[in-house]
Write a protein that holds these residues in place. Structure first.
Motif, PDB file in Angstrom:
ATOM      1  N   TYR A  70       0.828  -1.203   0.000  1.00  0.00           N
ATOM      2  CA  TYR A  70       0.000   0.000   0.000  1.00  0.00           C
ATOM      3  C   TYR A  70       0.863   1.255   0.000  1.00  0.00           C
ATOM      4  CZ  TYR A  70      -5.007  -1.055   0.490  1.00  0.00           C
ATOM      5  OH  TYR A  70      -6.317  -1.397   0.249  1.00  0.00           O
ATOM      6  N   CYS A 136      -5.261  -3.099  -3.156  1.00  0.00           N
ATOM      7  CA  CYS A 136      -3.990  -2.580  -3.665  1.00  0.00           C
ATOM      8  C   CYS A 136      -4.035  -2.672  -5.190  1.00  0.00           C
ATOM      9  CB  CYS A 136      -2.824  -3.377  -3.098  1.00  0.00           C
ATOM     10  SG  CYS A 136      -1.207  -2.629  -3.409  1.00  0.00           S
ATOM     11  N   LYS A 140      -2.935   3.350  -7.738  1.00  0.00           N
ATOM     12  CA  LYS A 140      -3.741   3.463  -6.529  1.00  0.00           C
ATOM     13  C   LYS A 140      -3.589   4.791  -5.799  1.00  0.00           C
ATOM     14  CE  LYS A 140      -0.247   1.452  -3.439  1.00  0.00           C
ATOM     15  NZ  LYS A 140       0.850   1.743  -4.358  1.00  0.00           N
ATOM     16  N   VAL A 144      -6.869   4.943  -3.713  1.00  0.00           N
ATOM     17  CA  VAL A 144      -6.797   3.764  -2.844  1.00  0.00           C
ATOM     18  C   VAL A 144      -7.757   3.906  -1.665  1.00  0.00           C
ATOM     19  CG1 VAL A 144      -4.923   4.649  -1.398  1.00  0.00           C
ATOM     20  CG2 VAL A 144      -5.184   2.180  -1.729  1.00  0.00           C
ATOM     21  N   THR A 182      -0.647  10.199   2.565  1.00  0.00           N
ATOM     22  CA  THR A 182      -1.237   9.584   1.381  1.00  0.00           C
ATOM     23  C   THR A 182      -1.839  10.658   0.486  1.00  0.00           C
ATOM     24  OG1 THR A 182      -2.936   8.032   0.591  1.00  0.00           O
ATOM     25  CG2 THR A 182      -3.401   9.197   2.629  1.00  0.00           C
TER      26      THR A 182
END
Length: 256
Positions: A70, A136, A140, A144, A182
């Motif tokens: 990830y 995943c 992504k 994601v 992220t």
């Protein structure tokens, strides 16, 4: 022995088959009859056996690997190829030993960032399909989601993979800090909600990207050189400070 020429011609006809790495290849029918390898030339250069046993049952290794993918992993769309890139070679070697010790780790140098990175590449349709099933996916970064099949029991292992792969642990103004970043707002939001359920109290922060000046499809570095990029994107951060960071780190780095 072949009884006639028609039978000889038929087995020489080529069939389209799929290699284990996902590449489509034309081979003669007689190779299938004789049980010859249908591997593509890419796989033929490096024959190795991938360990898939660690994803068959729930374990800390299984979900730690998911967290690593990830954070720093790439899953190919059309082939069963997976890539993990990191500056930490020792960490990549640990992941390599989990998947297959025979795979080599490639060293690459990035002139723009003036740094050395290491790349682990492998192909396997079982692990590839399992990663896709658990969120995943290909490209992504912006879309994601939180893993749909992640048991709460192994959530700490997943978060440890995130931190080891692309997290940040340090000291700021004399206080310990742990940060997970992220580019997916949805993923950050669901992580924040889940961590609240686990009894933690992190901060949720949106980091506006001001370091890169977007010009068409490129950016201008401080040296004046133009570099092509796909887009400028903001980052969402889950931040633990002080005693909250200590509590979180003790949770993910527990004694096995």
């Amino acid at each position: 022995m072949l009884e006639n020429k028609d039978e000889e011609c038929s087995i020489k006809e080529k069939c389209l088959v799929k290699c284990d790495c996902g590449i489509m290849k034309k081979i003669q029918l007689r190779h299938l009859i004789l049980g010859s390898s249908k591997c593509c030339n890419v796989c033929r250069k490096h024959k190795y056996i991938i360990n898939t046993n660690f994803i068959e049952n729930d374990s800390y290794e299984k979900y730690y690997f998911l967290g690593c993918m990830y954070s720093d992993g790439f899953v190919d769309k059309d082939r069963n190829r997976m890539v993990i890139v990191s500056k930490d070679k020792d960490w990549l070697e640990c992941l390599r030993n989990l998947v297959c010790q025979e795979i080599s780790i490639k060293e690459t140098y990035n002139k723009y960032y003036n740094s050395t990175h290491y790349r682990l590449t492998f192909s396997d349709h079982i692990i590839h399909d399992w990663l896709i099933k658990n969120g995943c996916i290909y490209k992504k970064s912006l879309i994601v989601d939180y893993p749909p099949c992640l048991p709460d029991k192994f959530a700490r292992d997943f978060f440890r993979g995130l931190v080891d792969g692309d997290g940040c642990i340090g000291v700021y103004n004399g206080r310990g800090v742990c940060k997970i970043s992220t580019a997916s707002e949805k993923f950050a939001t669901l992580m924040f909600i889940k961590l609240k359920e686990f009894g933690f109290n992190p901060r949720f922060n949106e980091k506006i990207n001001k370091k890169k000046t977007k010009i068409g499809r490129g950016i201008i570095s401080p040296s004046g050189k133009k570099h092509t990029i796909s887009s400028d994107r903001n980052q969402w951060e889950i931040i633990f400070n002080g005693s909250h960071a200590e509590k979180f780190l003790k949770w993910i780095y527990y004694d096995e």
